[in-house]
Design a protein around this motif. Structure first.
Motif, PDB file in Angstrom:
ATOM      1  N   SER A  18       0.811  -1.225   0.000  1.00  0.00           N
ATOM      2  CA  SER A  18       0.000   0.000   0.000  1.00  0.00           C
ATOM      3  C   SER A  18       0.843   1.274   0.000  1.00  0.00           C
ATOM      4  O   SER A  18       0.501   2.248  -0.670  1.00  0.00           O
ATOM      5  CB  SER A  18      -0.881   0.026   1.245  1.00  0.00           C
ATOM      6  OG  SER A  18      -1.641  -1.138   1.320  1.00  0.00           O
ATOM      7  N   GLU A  28      -3.569  -9.079   9.179  1.00  0.00           N
ATOM      8  CA  GLU A  28      -3.019  -9.110   7.824  1.00  0.00           C
ATOM      9  C   GLU A  28      -2.465 -10.493   7.500  1.00  0.00           C
ATOM     10  O   GLU A  28      -1.369 -10.849   7.927  1.00  0.00           O
ATOM     11  CB  GLU A  28      -1.933  -8.026   7.678  1.00  0.00           C
ATOM     12  CG  GLU A  28      -1.268  -7.976   6.331  1.00  0.00           C
ATOM     13  CD  GLU A  28      -2.233  -8.084   5.155  1.00  0.00           C
ATOM     14  OE1 GLU A  28      -3.009  -7.146   4.948  1.00  0.00           O
ATOM     15  OE2 GLU A  28      -2.223  -9.117   4.461  1.00  0.00           O
ATOM     16  N   ALA A  75      -9.774  -0.936   4.538  1.00  0.00           N
ATOM     17  CA  ALA A  75      -9.839  -0.301   3.217  1.00  0.00           C
ATOM     18  C   ALA A  75      -9.444  -1.319   2.165  1.00  0.00           C
ATOM     19  O   ALA A  75      -8.432  -2.022   2.323  1.00  0.00           O
ATOM     20  CB  ALA A  75      -8.911   0.914   3.156  1.00  0.00           C
ATOM     21  N   ASN A  76     -10.240  -1.417   1.141  1.00  0.00           N
ATOM     22  CA  ASN A  76      -9.951  -2.303   0.011  1.00  0.00           C
ATOM     23  C   ASN A  76      -9.672  -3.726   0.472  1.00  0.00           C
ATOM     24  O   ASN A  76      -8.742  -4.364  -0.016  1.00  0.00           O
ATOM     25  CB  ASN A  76      -8.768  -1.730  -0.781  1.00  0.00           C
ATOM     26  CG  ASN A  76      -9.029  -0.287  -1.100  1.00  0.00           C
ATOM     27  OD1 ASN A  76     -10.034   0.021  -1.728  1.00  0.00           O
ATOM     28  ND2 ASN A  76      -8.193   0.620  -0.607  1.00  0.00           N
ATOM     29  N   SER A  80      -1.364 -11.808   4.669  1.00  0.00           N
ATOM     30  CA  SER A  80      -0.215 -11.923   3.747  1.00  0.00           C
ATOM     31  C   SER A  80       1.048 -11.601   4.530  1.00  0.00           C
ATOM     32  O   SER A  80       1.334 -10.438   4.851  1.00  0.00           O
ATOM     33  CB  SER A  80      -0.379 -10.970   2.557  1.00  0.00           C
ATOM     34  OG  SER A  80      -1.519 -11.318   1.829  1.00  0.00           O
TER      35      SER A  80
HETATM   36  N1  SAH Z   1      -5.803  -1.706   3.345  1.00  0.00           N
HETATM   37  C1  SAH Z   1      -4.736  -1.645   2.364  1.00  0.00           C
HETATM   38  C2  SAH Z   1      -4.492  -3.005   1.690  1.00  0.00           C
HETATM   39  C3  SAH Z   1      -5.510  -3.432   0.685  1.00  0.00           C
HETATM   40  S1  SAH Z   1      -5.053  -4.938  -0.122  1.00  0.00           S
HETATM   41  C4  SAH Z   1      -5.003  -0.588   1.344  1.00  0.00           C
HETATM   42  O1  SAH Z   1      -6.145  -0.111   1.213  1.00  0.00           O
HETATM   43  O2  SAH Z   1      -4.074  -0.226   0.616  1.00  0.00           O
HETATM   44  C5  SAH Z   1      -6.080  -6.090   0.730  1.00  0.00           C
HETATM   45  C6  SAH Z   1      -5.403  -6.683   1.925  1.00  0.00           C
HETATM   46  O3  SAH Z   1      -6.359  -7.471   2.626  1.00  0.00           O
HETATM   47  C7  SAH Z   1      -4.251  -7.613   1.573  1.00  0.00           C
HETATM   48  O4  SAH Z   1      -3.085  -7.174   2.222  1.00  0.00           O
HETATM   49  C8  SAH Z   1      -4.735  -8.984   2.039  1.00  0.00           C
HETATM   50  O5  SAH Z   1      -3.700  -9.816   2.512  1.00  0.00           O
HETATM   51  C9  SAH Z   1      -5.733  -8.630   3.127  1.00  0.00           C
HETATM   52  N2  SAH Z   1      -6.791  -9.632   3.408  1.00  0.00           N
HETATM   53  C10 SAH Z   1      -7.385 -10.479   2.549  1.00  0.00           C
HETATM   54  N3  SAH Z   1      -8.290 -11.251   3.186  1.00  0.00           N
HETATM   55  C11 SAH Z   1      -8.280 -10.865   4.481  1.00  0.00           C
HETATM   56  C12 SAH Z   1      -8.991 -11.282   5.650  1.00  0.00           C
HETATM   57  N4  SAH Z   1      -9.902 -12.262   5.617  1.00  0.00           N
HETATM   58  N5  SAH Z   1      -8.701 -10.663   6.814  1.00  0.00           N
HETATM   59  C13 SAH Z   1      -7.793  -9.667   6.879  1.00  0.00           C
HETATM   60  N6  SAH Z   1      -7.092  -9.241   5.804  1.00  0.00           N
HETATM   61  C14 SAH Z   1      -7.338  -9.823   4.619  1.00  0.00           C
END
Ligand code: SAH
Ligand code: TYD
Length: 411
Positions: free
Chosen positions: A75, A130, A172-173, A132
């Motif tokens: 990010s 997180e 977010a996202n 990943s």
């Molecule tokens: N919040 C950041 C990252 C968005 S990418 C931004 O807006 O830039 C989405 C992220 O969600 C990834 O890092 C992924 O590993 C994480 N993710 C996916 N499934 C998830 C879950 N069940 N619980 C928590 N995080 C999750």
């Protein structure tokens, strides 16, 4: 044979696909040559539930295929997003974290700590979730408390025991990435204090329809939310959507503000957006059939243009190896014969190949040191940031190819 009759992920109503994108790879699955043979593909189809009005993917790969120790989205690479998250944090701090010494906040999908960093700097007790591990490590190295697990109701119970209830939860996202959404909402409900809030942002369905930005549809985005759908999903899980604000990030997003049912006054914004979505015909199947036709036209226009430029022996590259571009390239069957390479600033993507179409990914210098005639702006959501720094490309006669909201050339 794919079963085309499935049930809605939210309300279990029977749903049917309105659009098929064919076989799609993992959108962020940038790979090396020796991995081509075993590349994973899934059938990507979209459906709209007539009952709870949720736009969704019929099938989604297992979360661990997408989010693991090799997730290439960091990010903090975008300086504009850093500013965005500073402002989002300020908003939470000013309005929902009353007693800084005794507050606790949780972020779902905290990535490299772009948002939580602002809470850590204010000495606020925080927790990032997180899964990943490679991006989580970046956050941990900054001193941000992070657990590498997938958020759901079970994890919420574990967190509750260990850390207690939260004043604010945010994301977010990420929420649009999680298939077992009812479990997520139930988990949030359990973790929030009685007057706590849950604020989350995701790409907004109305914007996707308006711009025909079908590149928002890929494996990770199992849902594209609207106010109508989030309002329904919240109700099913004891929460309430009490406010919402449009955001310009990621090509047009919405910030949803939720709280426990009955705990907050519902803002006039919600009534306004619900009415607007009705007027935009977003709750009918016809709108999605129109969208499908618009996607087909967009694809044809882009392929026609790239083929024309190829005949004219023009050099065309892609700018930004976004996950979104995986949908454009695979759905339109665009490979190295039409786009020489894609330039991207993410080290983890460089010297690999794009998912499915196997276009080489090169570093930024490959673009900068030998400008092409045309650059397809795959990272169109970062247009301002990119145009500010690429003035020389245009001065040297370079041209941008856009495909959102329609295929065009600039200047
Ligand atoms: N919040 C950041 C990252 C968005 S990418 C931004 O807006 O830039 C989405 C992220 O969600 C990834 O890092 C992924 O590993 C994480 N993710 C996916 N499934 C998830 C879950 N069940 N619980 C928590 N995080 C999750
Ligand atoms: P982004 O559009 O944020 O995400 P998504 O993968 O969700 O579609 O991805 C932007 C990509 O573009 C990322 O790989 C970094 C790259 N990029 C550049 O190469 N140069 C830039 O100036 C910017 C802003 C991004």
């Amino acid at each position: 044979m794919t079963n085309n009759n499935k049930n809605c992920r939210i309300c279990n109503n029977n749903i049917k696909p309105f659009m098929s994108f064919g076989d799609m790879p993992i959108a962020n699955g940038f790979l090396k040559k020796n991995q081509f043979e075993n590349e994973y593909f899934f059938k990507m189809q979209t459906a709209f539930c007539n009952s709870c009005k949720t736009f969704q993917l019929i099938d989604q790969p297992e979360p661990t295929k997408m989010f693991n120790d090799n997730y290439p989205f960091f990010s903090s690479l975008s300086k504009y997003m850093k500013i965005h998250f500073e402002k989002f944090s300020e908003n939470i701090l000013e309005n929902y974290v009353k007693d800084k010494n005794n507050s606790f906040v949780i972020e779902i999908g905290s990535n490299d700590g772009i948002m939580l960093k602002n809470f850590k700097e204010n000495n606020i007790k925080h927790l990032g979730i997180e899964p990943s591990t490679n991006v989580a490590k970046v956050a941990k190295d900054k001193g941000i408390e992070t657990i590498s697990k997938f958020f759901d109701e079970n994890l919420a119970e574990e967190i509750l025991k260990k850390y207690g209830k939260a004043d604010a939860m945010f994301s977010a996202n990420c929420i649009c990435h999680i298939p077992n959404l009812n479990s997520v909402f139930r988990g949030v409900n359990k973790l929030l204090k009685d007057d706590g809030v849950f604020a989350y942002e995701d790409p907004y369905l109305a914007e996707m329809l308006k711009k025909t930005s079908y590149d928002q549809i890929y494996d990770e985005h199992v849902f594209i939310f609207s106010i109508t759908s989030v309002n329904n999903i919240a109700k099913l899980n004891g929460l309430e959507l009490f406010d919402a604000q449009k955001q310009i990030t990621h090509g047009g997003s919405m910030r949803y503000m939720l709280a426990k049912k009955g705990s907050r006054k519902i803002s006039e914004n919600i009534r306004h957006f619900l009415k607007e979505e009705e007027e935009l015909n977003m709750n009918t199947e016809e709108r999605y059939l129109l969208f499908k036709n618009q996607c087909e036209k967009s694809k044809k226009d882009l392929v026609d243009l790239l083929q024309k430029l190829k005949k004219q022996n023009k050099r065309v590259i892609g700018y930004g190896a976004t996950s979104k571009s995986t949908t454009i390239l695979n759905y339109s069957n665009i490979n190295e014969s039409l786009i020489e390479f894609i330039s991207d600033t993410t080290p983890l993507k460089q010297n690999k190949f794009s998912p499915g179409m196997h276009i080489p990914i090169k570093d930024y210098d490959s673009f900068k040191s030998n400008y092409p005639d045309y650059a397809v702006l795959f990272a169109w959501n970062h247009k301002k940031e990119i145009f500010d720094k690429e003035i020389d490309f245009v001065k040297n006669g370079g041209k941008w190819i856009h495909f959102i909201p329609e295929v065009s050339i600039e200047p």
